[in-house]
Design an enzyme around this catalytic site. Structure first.
Site, PDB file in Angstrom:
ATOM      1  N   ASP A 580       2.840   6.002   0.214  1.00 52.76           N
ATOM      2  CA  ASP A 580       3.808   5.188   0.949  1.00 52.76           C
ATOM      3  C   ASP A 580       5.198   5.816   0.903  1.00 52.76           C
ATOM      4  OD1 ASP A 580       4.501   2.529   2.219  1.00 52.76           O
ATOM      5  OD2 ASP A 580       5.805   2.449   0.455  1.00 52.76           O
ATOM      6  N   GLU A 633       2.444   8.712   4.590  1.00 51.11           N
ATOM      7  CA  GLU A 633       3.181   7.885   5.550  1.00 51.11           C
ATOM      8  C   GLU A 633       4.566   8.523   5.677  1.00 51.11           C
ATOM      9  OE1 GLU A 633       5.144   3.524   6.340  1.00 51.11           O
ATOM     10  OE2 GLU A 633       5.199   4.504   4.400  1.00 51.11           O
TER      11      GLU A 633
END
Length: 911
Positions: A580, A633
């Protein structure tokens, strides 16, 4: 008291005194004359002689004391006088002492006795500590240690030396021996203070059993205990109560025993245990070396709470990295959360503190009580805890896994094909809200069957690691090594992963190494100073989420995170990590204004420490766990996210080493296009085609994730324009376009059946939309059926996944038909087999629409039509195979004519 010098008992001195007494009267007048002529120095000598006469008068008293019996002298030596402090201790309540000793004696009596030969080998004390010793065990009462007494005066009268003028040449003065101070077993003042204040670095050097003059000294630190008894194979003895919870004694043993037990008497109970301070460190030198180097790839096996058998004793080893701490103590349910009596030892420059505690194991709650550099204390959860309490409770839990894996078949073949060359469609799930109220094991009975029925190859789980605030969805982690306890134990989570593997479904987990929350019981300023976060407060503070960023330049912190990535893959058989917020890690100026950040050593804005960390993490995971995929990401145009770490790019950096990258640009552009009314889409045509300009710069995933269906953005179907029919038609057409586009697919839960409301972690998907009793159930079920067929056709068409990352796997047919809102392209498998995808994103039927195609395909037939009646569409079809005509079109030697339904995507393959 200063000891007196020894008396001079030489014969010459005695004779001189006798002669002096006989001639005193005869020579009196002569002495007076002589005295008158004495110098000041002789007067001083006379005064000394008078003083010695006074001392001589006291001789009778000394002679009387010298006549004491030998037995009395022995008693006086073996029973020293008690100090005032000991008298105070001795006035403890008689009832409590008596009860404690009876309880200890009763508990000890139950233990097997040593052999008679061992008992006879140890001398007995005149006073046994229990009513009577058995024939097989020596019971010893140890006298209380006191300050040394002055030596007893001798019986002889000390001689009075003659003045220097009356004695001949001066002899050397007699040597005065230093008084012998008996060894005191009690903990001295400095160690006592440090142990009481929680700032002792080496409690094992003071407590436990150690060789000492006269035997072995035993010391115990047990606050609130009424008494402590040592039990060995050779003897049993009470320790002296030294106050403040300290107990000690010297026992007449020839060496430190290999093992012994402590009987600890509390009010109303006696605890029997091994002494925690007799054990060697339970973490090895190699472990400490690797930790210091920041290269311990199995860090979870060296730090944290580890149930084990150590030196033949069952217990739990506790270790924690806290290099700035003045002291660390262990607190938990086993000591009523009072860590005073459980100080941990520092293992040198490693910064690691360790304590092996016998007799405690799984299920115990614990935390570390850390004394900060400023002397204040803080109670912290274990950063390496494998299990935690259910939030909002924050304690760590001692855990050992007992799960037996049954996914050997899956594990043996997951490395057969790299992810970017394999079918890869992902169902993204937030476990706590997918079916609210279900545990890991209950989810294991439903989730694998559901995902397998829909044909997804993988599930991606929003962060599973423990987090205090459920509203963060797991993206603010405090327990990086513990699955959230909200849904069960770590073994329960393993069971879920196991069942998904048995169903043929891979498991990807969201992993959050970018930041952590500021909770004062977790990682923030863990040992009183910035430790896991950066030393610079400006650089440590995450500008968007009120959290703290990791210090990727510190090798121990980098090791903590790299080992964590390996941990999930090895211990939980996770098949992929979606990392993330990578962009926030890569840039020093991320969400910061000018003046709020400092350039790197080259003057740039790249966070070189974060780059090195991501490269190390990816290289380590791929080396140790073949078949695992890492996914970034990353929302910027950083060069080489999915390039190998050893391949240098034009910017001078090696690749980051990820396997796949989320295509955030495609997601943003395509959703922007689809949200427009069809009449306006012609002006935004490039938003659907621009992704192919950079499609092969990285290995991409096309994500329609949780971020796009929450916080006011609405669900996927609600983004679409038009009435309910048009919204669903747009929704279906978009999914068909997405599954055909180069890249892998990811769809968040609820979007597979066109849920109208945006997602909320509080109630999850609206499953009631699929209830046959609901009037519009067919509309939602039709979309779900389409998703199932998309996945099925996708798996069966290698052209859609084999050459996702190379340009030879894709070719435009019609990429510029902006006026028609039509997109057509070819996909090619490794063997050249094609698939034709056509999307008509206008609300009108287009008849006889001509498209150029290769001339080596004799006929094409529909394998998927998002307008099919079964999906809730108008059922406009091309029911028969379509043969190419020799009319060149779109730069190709042949062409076909198709009927394009409104707001529809078609897939055609060679017939």
């Amino acid at each position: 008291m200063t000891p007196r010098p020894p008396s001079d008992d030489s014969p010459n001195a005695t004779e001189g005194r006798a002669t002096a007494k006989k001639t005193t009267g005869a020579k009196k007048s002569a002495e007076k004359k002589t005295t008158a002529k004495k110098t000041v120095a002789n007067k001083a000598a006379a005064k000394k002689a008078a003083a010695k006469k006074t001392a001589a008068k006291k001789a009778p008293a000394r002679k009387t004391a010298a006549k004491k019996s030998a037995a009395e002298k022995a008693t006086a030596k073996t029973t020293p006088k008690k100090t005032a402090a000991k008298k105070t201790t001795a006035t403890k309540t008689a009832t409590a002492k008596t009860a404690a000793k009876k309880a200890v004696a009763k508990a000890a009596a139950k233990k097997p006795r040593a052999s008679k030969e061992r008992a006879e080998a140890v001398p007995r004390s005149p006073e046994p500590s229990v009513p009577e010793a058995t024939a097989t065990e020596t019971v010893v009462r140890i006298p209380e240690p006191t300050a040394p007494e002055p030596p007893t005066p001798t019986a002889d009268v000390p001689s009075i030396p003659e003045p220097r003028a009356a004695r001949g040449p001066e002899e050397p003065p007699p040597t005065v021996p230093e008084p012998r101070v008996p060894f005191s077993p009690a903990v001295d003042g400095g160690d006592r203070e440090r142990l009481l204040s929680g700032t002792h670095h080496q409690p094992h050097a003071v407590l436990g059993a150690h060789s000492a003059p006269g035997g072995v000294v035993f010391r115990a630190f047990r606050p609130y205990a009424l008494g402590v008894t040592v039990v060995t194979d050779e003897l049993r003895a009470d320790l002296h109560d030294d106050g403040d919870g300290f107990f000690s004694a010297v026992l007449p043993l020839r060496g430190v025993p290999g093992s012994y037990r402590l009987l600890i008497a509390y009010e109303g109970a006696v605890q029997e245990t091994e002494d925690a301070y007799r054990f060697l460190p339970a973490v090895g030198e190699l472990d400490l070396h690797l930790i210091g180097e920041g290269r311990h790839e199995e860090l979870w096996k060296a730090l944290g709470a580890e149930p084990m058998v150590h030196q033949g004793v069952t217990g739990t080893r506790f270790t924690v990295w806290a290099p700035n701490a003045r002291g660390v103590r262990l607190a938990g349910t086993f000591n009523f959360w009072d860590g005073t009596g459980y100080p941990m030892r520092s293992l040198g420059s490693s910064g690691v503190w360790e304590l092996f505690v016998p007799s405690i194991g799984e299920g115990e709650l614990y935390k570390f009580e850390i004394t900060r550099p400023d002397g204040t204390r803080t109670l912290r959860a274990d950063p390496m805890a494998r299990r935690t309490q259910v939030p909002p409770d924050t304690s760590s839990v001692v855990h050992a896994s007992h799960h037996e894996w049954d996914d050997a078949g899956w594990m043996a073949h997951r490395a057969d094909r790299p992810a970017h060359e394999a079918p890869f469609s992902v169902y993204e799930v937030h476990l706590p809200s997918w079916r609210p109220g279900l545990t890991y094991r209950q989810l294991a009975d439903q989730l694998p069957a559901y995902v397998r029925d829909l044909g997804f190859t993988h599930v991606e789980l929003l962060p599973v690691a423990e987090h205090p605030f459920g509203g963060s969805w797991g993206y603010q982690v405090t327990g990086f090594y513990a699955p959230t306890a909200r849904l069960g134990t770590p073994d329960d989570f393993k069971y879920l992963v196991d069942r998904l593997h048995q169903a043929g479904i891979g498991v990807i987990m969201d992993w959050v190494p970018a930041h952590f929350p500021r909770d004062n019981w977790a990682l923030a300023e863990f040992d009183g100073r910035p430790l896991y976060e950066h030393q610079d407060p400006v650089r440590a503070a995450h500008p968007d989420w009120g959290t703290l960023e990791f210090d990727y330049g510190r090798r121990e912190v980098r090791n903590f995170l790299v080992a964590n990535a390996v941990y999930w893959c090895e211990e939980f058989h996770i098949d992929g990590l979606r990392v993330d917020a990578v962009a926030s890690m890569l840039y020093l100026d991320y969400s910061r204004e000018p003046g709020q950040w400092t350039p790197n050593e080259h003057g740039g804005r790249e966070n070189l420490d974060a780059v090195a960390f991501l490269q190390e993490m990816n290289a380590t995971v791929y080396r140790r766990e073949p078949g695992v995929v890492t996914i970034a990401e990353e929302s910027t145009a950083w060069d080489g996210v999915t390039r190998a770490t050893h391949h240098m790019g034009p910017g001078g950096f090696g690749g980051l080493g990820f396997g796949l990258k989320w295509n955030m640009g495609w997601m943003h552009d395509s959703l922007g296009y689809m949200s427009k009314e069809p009449v306006h889409r012609r002006y935004h045509h490039n938003e659907m085609t621009f992704s192919m300009v950079y499609a092969y710069s990285e290995n991409y995933v096309l994500p329609i994730s949780h971020d796009e269906v929450v916080h006011g953005k609405g669900s996927l179907v609600s983004k679409m324009p038009g009435d309910w029919w048009q919204q669903r038609a747009n929704h279906r057409a978009y999914l068909g376009f997405m599954w055909a586009h180069p890249g892998k697919q990811l769809l968040f839960m609820g979007q597979e059946f066109a849920q109208g409301a945006e997602w909320s972690e509080g109630h999850g998907p609206d499953w009631w939309l699929l209830d046959p009793a609901y009037g519009a159930e067919a509309d939602h079920r039709g979309v779900r059926d389409l998703v199932r067929d998309l996945n099925s056709a996708y798996r069966e068409a290698p052209a859609l996944w084999e050459r996702d990352t190379v340009s030879s796997g894709f070719a435009w047919v019609a990429g510029d038909a902006a006026e028609d809102n039509v997109f057509a392209f070819l996909r090619f498998a490794a063997d050249g087999a094609p698939l034709l995808a056509v999307s008509n994103l206008s609300p009108v039927v287009r008849h006889e629409y001509r498209l150029g195609v290769p001339d080596d395909v004799p006929a094409w037939h529909e394998v998927l039509n998002t307008d099919a009646g079964a999906y809730g569409g108008g059922d406009v079809r091309n029911p028969h195979p379509v043969k190419p005509e020799p009319q060149p079109y779109h730069g190709r030697p042949a062409s076909i004519r198709l009927t394009l339904p409104p707001l529809t995507t078609l897939w055609l393959r060679p017939a």
